[in-house]
Write a protein that holds these residues in place. Structure first.
Motif, PDB file in Angstrom:
ATOM      1  N   ASP A 142       0.997  -1.272   0.322  1.00  0.00           N
ATOM      2  CA  ASP A 142       0.352   0.370  -0.386  1.00  0.00           C
ATOM      3  C   ASP A 142       0.987   1.577  -0.341  1.00  0.00           C
ATOM      4  N   LYS A 151      -5.887   4.746  -2.628  1.00  0.00           N
ATOM      5  CA  LYS A 151      -7.405   3.690  -2.855  1.00  0.00           C
ATOM      6  C   LYS A 151      -7.306   2.185  -3.414  1.00  0.00           C
ATOM      7  N   ARG A 152      -5.821   2.228  -4.130  1.00  0.00           N
ATOM      8  CA  ARG A 152      -5.457   0.820  -4.383  1.00  0.00           C
ATOM      9  C   ARG A 152      -3.763   0.653  -4.089  1.00  0.00           C
ATOM     10  N   GLU A 180      -3.808   3.018 -12.794  1.00  0.00           N
ATOM     11  CA  GLU A 180      -4.183   3.251 -11.785  1.00  0.00           C
ATOM     12  C   GLU A 180      -2.902   3.965 -10.881  1.00  0.00           C
ATOM     13  N   PHE A 181      -2.440   2.433  -9.811  1.00  0.00           N
ATOM     14  CA  PHE A 181      -1.399   2.700  -8.882  1.00  0.00           C
ATOM     15  C   PHE A 181      -0.296   3.767  -9.625  1.00  0.00           C
TER      16      PHE A 181
END
Length: 97
Positions: free
Chosen positions: A3, A18-19, A72-73
């Motif tokens: 994370d 969030k991801r 996204e990450f």
């Protein structure tokens, strides 16, 4: 899963992605001489980057081979990294599980 968080100097959590990013052979196999920041991540430990290290980290991101990080990450990494650069006494934490 690793994370991503921003924490203050005193450890206070400021923001988190969030991801997370899954630990896999692509990330584990990064050449540390080419990717000195991302190449030092560990799947089961925390890795903390200060302001100057975040600058180097963000310069590595566009050079990553396809498939190492999800789109996204990557977006969240750039966003949170820039927030660390813009604020005082902030650190970017990769939190291993």
């Amino acid at each position: 899963m690793i994370d991503l968080q921003i924490r203050r100097e005193d450890g206070t959590l400021e923001a988190c992605a969030k991801r997370g990013v899954a630990w896999g052979p692509e990330l584990a196999g990064l050449d540390q001489s080419v990717f000195p920041m991302l190449g030092h991540l560990l799947p089961y430990a925390d890795t903390v980057f200060n302001h100057r290290q975040v600058s180097t980290l963000l310069a590595e991101v566009p050079r990553l081979p396809p498939g190492v990080l999800t789109d996204e990450f990557t977006r969240e990494l750039i966003e949170l990294g820039q927030a660390v650069l813009d604020g005082p006494h902030l650190y970017l934490w990769f939190v291993g599980d």
